[in-house]
Design an enzyme around this catalytic site. Structure first.
Site, PDB file in Angstrom:
ATOM      1  N   CYS A 113      81.448 -17.670 -12.668  1.00  0.00           N
ATOM      2  CA  CYS A 113      82.029 -18.810 -13.388  1.00  0.00           C
ATOM      3  C   CYS A 113      82.486 -18.338 -14.763  1.00  0.00           C
ATOM      4  O   CYS A 113      81.691 -17.815 -15.533  1.00  0.00           O
ATOM      5  CB  CYS A 113      80.967 -19.901 -13.520  1.00  0.00           C
ATOM      6  SG  CYS A 113      81.381 -21.170 -14.718  1.00  0.00           S
ATOM      7  N   CYS A 117      86.901 -24.118 -17.615  1.00  0.00           N
ATOM      8  CA  CYS A 117      87.627 -25.230 -16.988  1.00  0.00           C
ATOM      9  C   CYS A 117      87.075 -26.593 -17.381  1.00  0.00           C
ATOM     10  O   CYS A 117      87.817 -27.572 -17.386  1.00  0.00           O
ATOM     11  CB  CYS A 117      87.608 -25.110 -15.473  1.00  0.00           C
ATOM     12  SG  CYS A 117      87.633 -23.438 -14.889  1.00  0.00           S
ATOM     13  N   THR A 204      77.617 -25.840 -18.806  1.00  0.00           N
ATOM     14  CA  THR A 204      78.333 -24.581 -18.569  1.00  0.00           C
ATOM     15  C   THR A 204      78.959 -24.036 -19.854  1.00  0.00           C
ATOM     16  O   THR A 204      79.668 -24.773 -20.551  1.00  0.00           O
ATOM     17  CB  THR A 204      79.441 -24.829 -17.526  1.00  0.00           C
ATOM     18  OG1 THR A 204      78.834 -25.220 -16.317  1.00  0.00           O
ATOM     19  CG2 THR A 204      80.280 -23.582 -17.294  1.00  0.00           C
ATOM     20  N   GLU A 270      74.485 -21.479 -18.325  1.00  0.00           N
ATOM     21  CA  GLU A 270      74.157 -22.887 -18.485  1.00  0.00           C
ATOM     22  C   GLU A 270      73.001 -23.024 -19.464  1.00  0.00           C
ATOM     23  O   GLU A 270      72.092 -22.187 -19.460  1.00  0.00           O
ATOM     24  CB  GLU A 270      73.753 -23.551 -17.156  1.00  0.00           C
ATOM     25  CG  GLU A 270      74.922 -24.095 -16.343  1.00  0.00           C
ATOM     26  CD  GLU A 270      75.584 -23.028 -15.480  1.00  0.00           C
ATOM     27  OE1 GLU A 270      74.900 -22.046 -15.140  1.00  0.00           O
ATOM     28  OE2 GLU A 270      76.787 -23.168 -15.166  1.00  0.00           O
ATOM     29  N   HIS A 305      88.343 -31.936 -12.365  1.00  0.00           N
ATOM     30  CA  HIS A 305      87.355 -30.860 -12.233  1.00  0.00           C
ATOM     31  C   HIS A 305      87.048 -30.543 -10.768  1.00  0.00           C
ATOM     32  O   HIS A 305      86.769 -29.394 -10.432  1.00  0.00           O
ATOM     33  CB  HIS A 305      86.087 -31.249 -12.987  1.00  0.00           C
ATOM     34  CG  HIS A 305      85.263 -30.067 -13.398  1.00  0.00           C
ATOM     35  ND1 HIS A 305      85.808 -28.915 -13.907  1.00  0.00           N
ATOM     36  CD2 HIS A 305      83.929 -29.845 -13.362  1.00  0.00           C
ATOM     37  CE1 HIS A 305      84.852 -28.048 -14.165  1.00  0.00           C
ATOM     38  NE2 HIS A 305      83.693 -28.581 -13.831  1.00  0.00           N
ATOM     39  N   TYR A 309      87.538 -26.520  -8.694  1.00  0.00           N
ATOM     40  CA  TYR A 309      86.591 -25.684  -7.959  1.00  0.00           C
ATOM     41  C   TYR A 309      87.260 -24.696  -7.003  1.00  0.00           C
ATOM     42  O   TYR A 309      86.573 -23.969  -6.288  1.00  0.00           O
ATOM     43  CB  TYR A 309      85.536 -26.551  -7.266  1.00  0.00           C
ATOM     44  CG  TYR A 309      84.391 -26.795  -8.213  1.00  0.00           C
ATOM     45  CD1 TYR A 309      84.561 -27.630  -9.301  1.00  0.00           C
ATOM     46  CD2 TYR A 309      83.189 -26.137  -8.081  1.00  0.00           C
ATOM     47  CE1 TYR A 309      83.548 -27.816 -10.220  1.00  0.00           C
ATOM     48  CE2 TYR A 309      82.167 -26.312  -8.983  1.00  0.00           C
ATOM     49  CZ  TYR A 309      82.353 -27.152 -10.055  1.00  0.00           C
ATOM     50  OH  TYR A 309      81.344 -27.313 -10.962  1.00  0.00           O
ATOM     51  N   CYS A 311      88.211 -22.275  -8.181  1.00  0.00           N
ATOM     52  CA  CYS A 311      87.650 -21.059  -8.801  1.00  0.00           C
ATOM     53  C   CYS A 311      86.794 -20.318  -7.785  1.00  0.00           C
ATOM     54  O   CYS A 311      86.752 -19.089  -7.774  1.00  0.00           O
ATOM     55  CB  CYS A 311      86.825 -21.429 -10.033  1.00  0.00           C
ATOM     56  SG  CYS A 311      85.320 -22.356  -9.653  1.00  0.00           S
ATOM     57  N   GLU A 459      75.600 -24.229  -7.990  1.00  0.00           N
ATOM     58  CA  GLU A 459      76.564 -24.891  -8.865  1.00  0.00           C
ATOM     59  C   GLU A 459      77.712 -25.471  -8.028  1.00  0.00           C
ATOM     60  O   GLU A 459      78.256 -26.520  -8.353  1.00  0.00           O
ATOM     61  CB  GLU A 459      77.063 -23.889  -9.904  1.00  0.00           C
ATOM     62  CG  GLU A 459      77.590 -24.523 -11.181  1.00  0.00           C
ATOM     63  CD  GLU A 459      79.054 -24.830 -11.114  1.00  0.00           C
ATOM     64  OE1 GLU A 459      79.716 -24.232 -10.248  1.00  0.00           O
ATOM     65  OE2 GLU A 459      79.516 -25.667 -11.898  1.00  0.00           O
TER      66      GLU A 459
HETATM   67 FE1  SF4 Z   1      83.067 -22.421 -13.781  1.00  0.00          FE
HETATM   68 FE2  SF4 Z   1      84.537 -23.004 -11.648  1.00  0.00          FE
HETATM   69 FE3  SF4 Z   1      83.620 -24.953 -13.241  1.00  0.00          FE
HETATM   70 FE4  SF4 Z   1      85.588 -23.274 -14.005  1.00  0.00          FE
HETATM   71  S1  SF4 Z   1      85.660 -24.833 -12.350  1.00  0.00           S
HETATM   72  S2  SF4 Z   1      83.871 -23.933 -15.237  1.00  0.00           S
HETATM   73  S3  SF4 Z   1      84.901 -21.349 -13.110  1.00  0.00           S
HETATM   74  S4  SF4 Z   1      82.417 -23.552 -11.964  1.00  0.00           S
HETATM   75 FE    FE Z   2      81.243 -26.952 -13.196  1.00  0.00          FE
END
Ligand code: SF4
Ligand code: FE
Length: 518
Positions: A113, A117, A204, A270, A305, A309, A311, A459
């Site tokens: 992570c 974001c 985060t 975190e 958000h 994800y 990500c 997460e």
């Molecule tokens: Fe982390 Fe993914 Fe959340 Fe971005 S979207 S802050 S990379 S968990």
């Molecule tokens: Fe998150």
């Protein structure tokens, strides 16, 4: 933004713009932070071996903007300059899609992570919510917000979006709790601003941010007025304490060597943030007491958000690559069942990406000019994320074999007497160095059981809302009556014409059939 407020934003510029990852790391030094990790006060988080990998991950967001400006930077209509995409308000589906592409790339580069974001999604949600608030109450939040936005874009700082309260008794509203601090609240108001107390849970990247934007975590009632607070505070504001979250195998990052950590360079972060009468000046207050807007803010934030994800698909790319590499090192990459498992992992990974990027493609314009992703598809994306990485992780462990969790330590590998024995007996294909085989197994461990399993698995389950939160949103938009009408019409039960059925179209189906725009 009008010229006066733009000028005010630039006048408030208090730091040189941060450009590179190295500049960013330097910018974090010397702050007056109160941080506790494993019972000790941390003097300089930047130099702490357990914290540093999470800082390195954020630093990648800066370097990517330089190395690949098309993906990770964009022209800001507010400042007229090229800025990091994490600080930009997306005004079109194309720009939302570009956020997703940037997220996938950063997941690939870090295997974890990269933490930025939450801030991006908070800024995007607040753009339209502050606008709507002003439309209703003439409050002036939107121009304050834009002034703040211009400043942070110019300075190129990291914003942490702090939403999740600790919540106490889940069956009670914020104002009904036995302890009023279990949700962040306003404790005092003066002409200059407000004071807030409470705590945000497992936040985060909070220590790695320059500013935190505090937001309510759920729908609020009239009695919860003091909890309807949105404000930006510097991370080192007086009255803030950070209590760092432990991660599985985190102390390996503090050991000598680089093998046992699995991914020695990067990790997530975190921490719990405790606010004790922290002052927020009026210019940084973007909501105060307008309880009915709390739910819009939460819904819009989660909408951004939950499709962020994707990500995890970048991280999934790394995990699939690690699984394929160990199969290769073991000499079985061509076996058909191995290929099939890699195909399955890829299929699952791309399923997440497909839903996320479709949510962005199907974004709609808000009155403020911001573009909001499709709520249904964003929730479907995140719901996949609560499940599919576990299956991808299971398949990766299947391909890794049991050695992944029974390997001796790097110290044995380096040991004068034991090292040669390990070299001999942990060899796979003869042309592959035993150390490389161990390294890839440690990476697989890191991503499915160790530090980066925090981000890739649990997460994925709970970040941006636990699975049930997505099911509630999906239920709200699934338009079951419309679907029943379709079935009844074809079965000859109802004679309603398609035109009549379509008159009932709202929300999700309306977006399905809306013309495509860029
Ligand atoms: Fe982390 Fe993914 Fe959340 Fe971005 S979207 S802050 S990379 S968990
Ligand atoms: Fe998150």
């Amino acid at each position: 933004m009008d010229q006066d407020s733009a000028a005010a934003a630039f006048a408030a510029l208090s730091r040189e713009p941060i450009r590179t990852g190295t500049d960013y790391i330097d910018s974090l030094r010397g702050r007056k932070l109160r941080v506790y990790l494993m019972g000790d006060a941390v003097v300089e988080p930047v130099d702490h071996p357990i914290i540093r990998p999470s800082i390195n991950a954020v630093a990648e967001t800066y370097d990517l903007a330089i190395e690949n400006p098309e993906v990770a930077s964009v022209m800001s209509p507010l400042t007229g300059e090229r800025i990091n995409r994490f600080l930009h308000i997306a005004t079109s589906p194309t720009e939302l899609v570009m956020q997703n592409k940037m997220q996938r790339r950063l997941g690939q580069l870090t295997g974890t992570c990269f933490q930025r974001c939450v801030g991006m999604d908070a800024l995007n949600a607040l753009h339209s919510v502050t606008y709507d608030l002003d439309q209703k109450y003439g409050t002036g939040y939107h121009s304050r917000f834009n002034a703040f936005l211009g400043r942070i874009q110019r300075e190129n700082v990291v914003i942490g979006g702090a939403m999740t309260d600790v919540k106490g008794d889940r069956g009670k509203s914020p104002s009904e709790q036995a302890d009023p601090d279990l949700f962040v609240r306003v404790t005092k108001r003066t002409k200059q601003g407000v004071y807030i107390s409470g705590a945000k849970a497992h936040q985060t990247g909070c220590l790695n941010s320059h500013w935190l934007i505090v937001m309510p975590t759920m729908r609020l009632d009239v009695g919860d007025k003091d909890y309807a607070i949105v404000g930006a505070v510097p991370v080192d504001a007086e009255g803030i304490t950070y209590i760092y979250g432990r991660q599985s195998c985190d102390t390996r990052s503090a050991e000598d060597g680089s093998i046992d950590a699995g991914n020695a360079r990067f990790s997530g972060q975190e921490a719990m943030i405790v606010f004790e009468d922290v002052f927020v000046p009026l210019e940084h207050v973007f909501m105060d007491g307008e309880v009915e807007f709390a739910s819009s803010l939460v819904e819009r934030f989660t909408c951004y958000h939950r499709r962020s994800y994707v990500c995890k698909t970048g991280v999934g790319d790394v995990l699939i690559g690690a699984a394929a590499t160990i199969a290769d090192y073991n000499g079985v990459e061509r076996a058909s069942h191995i290929r099939d498992k890699l195909v399955e992992m890829t299929h699952l990974n791309e399923t997440i990406y497909g839903a996320g990027i479709a949510a962005s493609h199907q974004g709609t314009g808000m009155k403020s000019g911001a573009c909001l992703p499709d709520e249904m598809l964003a929730n479907v994306c995140k719901h996949h994320v609560t499940r599919l990485p576990y299956e991808i992780g299971r398949l990766a462990q299947d391909l890794a074999g049991g050695l992944m969790v029974t390997l001796p330590s790097e110290r044995e590998l380096r040991h004068e007497t034991i090292g040669p024995i390990i070299e001999k007996y942990l060899k796979g294909r003869p042309e592959i160095a035993t150390e490389d085989r161990i390294r890839i197994l440690r990476l697989l461990e890191n991503m499915t059981l160790g530090r980066n399993a925090v981000g890739y698995l649990t997460e994925s389950m709970h970040g941006a809302g636990s699975p049930q939160a997505q099911r509630i949103q999906i239920a709200r938009s699934m338009q079951i009556e419309f679907k029943k009408e379709l079935a009844k019409s074809l079965a000859g039960i109802s004679s309603a014409s398609l035109a009549e059925i379509e008159n009932d179209l709202s929300t999700y189906m309306a977006r399905v059939f809306a013309p495509v725009r860029n």
